[in-house]
Design an enzyme around this catalytic site. Structure first.
Site, PDB file in Angstrom:
ATOM      1  CD  GLU A 183       0.494  10.431 -15.129  1.00 53.51           C
ATOM      2  OE1 GLU A 183       0.916  10.523 -16.198  1.00 53.51           O
ATOM      3  OE2 GLU A 183       1.293   9.719 -14.310  1.00 53.51           O
TER       4      GLU A 183
ATOM      5  NE  ARG B 184       1.636  11.106   8.476  1.00 51.31           N
ATOM      6  CZ  ARG B 184       2.679  10.769   8.166  1.00 51.31           C
ATOM      7  NH1 ARG B 184       3.072  11.104   6.945  1.00 51.31           N
ATOM      8  NH2 ARG B 184       3.371  10.099   8.863  1.00 51.31           N
TER       9      ARG B 184
ATOM     10  CG  ASN C 244      -2.376  11.291  12.203  1.00 49.91           C
ATOM     11  OD1 ASN C 244      -2.080  10.646  12.935  1.00 49.91           O
ATOM     12  ND2 ASN C 244      -1.662  11.833  11.459  1.00 49.91           N
TER      13      ASN C 244
ATOM     14  CG  HIS D 294       1.750  11.459 -10.440  1.00 47.06           C
ATOM     15  ND1 HIS D 294       2.871  12.053 -10.865  1.00 47.06           N
ATOM     16  CD2 HIS D 294       1.455  10.233 -11.100  1.00 47.06           C
ATOM     17  CE1 HIS D 294       3.234  11.233 -11.650  1.00 47.06           C
ATOM     18  NE2 HIS D 294       2.685  10.095 -11.864  1.00 47.06           N
TER      19      HIS D 294
ATOM     20  CG  HIS E 194      -0.563  -0.004   2.606  1.00 50.19           C
ATOM     21  ND1 HIS E 194      -0.218  -0.886   3.331  1.00 50.19           N
ATOM     22  CD2 HIS E 194       0.139   1.051   3.263  1.00 50.19           C
ATOM     23  CE1 HIS E 194       0.313  -0.727   4.462  1.00 50.19           C
ATOM     24  NE2 HIS E 194       0.607   0.804   4.645  1.00 50.19           N
TER      25      HIS E 194
ATOM     26  CD  GLU F 118      -1.647   3.236   6.303  1.00 48.90           C
ATOM     27  OE1 GLU F 118      -1.562   3.555   7.384  1.00 48.90           O
ATOM     28  OE2 GLU F 118      -1.011   2.242   5.848  1.00 48.90           O
TER      29      GLU F 118
END
Length: 127
Positions: free
Chosen positions: A122, A9, A60, A74, A5, A56
């Site tokens: 992209e 964030r 937070n 990208h 993965h 993922e």
């Protein structure tokens, strides 16, 4: 070894999940809160994690936004028709930042869209 993965964030997890599922057509594969660490992880993708790489999305709880920095490039997605993909993404409320067309120094048809946090995606037209 294989790629499992890529982690991004995100400032608003529900907004990001909606973008990747409703606009880009991925599936929410799993989501887990970690109250002791004050964060939530959500995994999205086009196939199960056992079959290919996924994203993922890390939220937070005490951070509303991030600076993307100058090292990030990208995420690339293969699409059958980049022109149609741009229209569908725009119609669903997504932001197209580079319209579909040939690469500057080539013939491959590409386009770019932004996710809600400004990450570039992209679209590469594949036959």
């Amino acid at each position: 070894m294989r790629l499992l993965h890529t982690m991004l964030r995100v400032g608003d997890l529900d907004r990001s999940i909606a973008f990747y599922t409703d606009i880009l057509g991925m599936k929410l594969l799993r989501r887990q809160d970690y109250p002791e660490g004050r964060f939530t992880l959500a995994f999205v993708g086009y196939q199960p994690e056992s079959e290919g790489a996924v994203l993922e999305l890390t939220h937070n709880w005490d951070t509303a936004s991030y600076e993307l920095g100058n090292g990030y490039g990208h995420i690339a997605l293969g699409v059958p028709d980049a022109y149609a993909a741009c229209e569908a993404i725009r119609a669903a409320g997504g932001k197209v930042v580079r319209e579909a067309g040939p690469m500057k120094h080539g013939t491959t048809v590409i386009a770019f869209v932004d996710d809600p946090d400004g990450y570039k995606i992209e679209l590469i037209q594949r036959d």
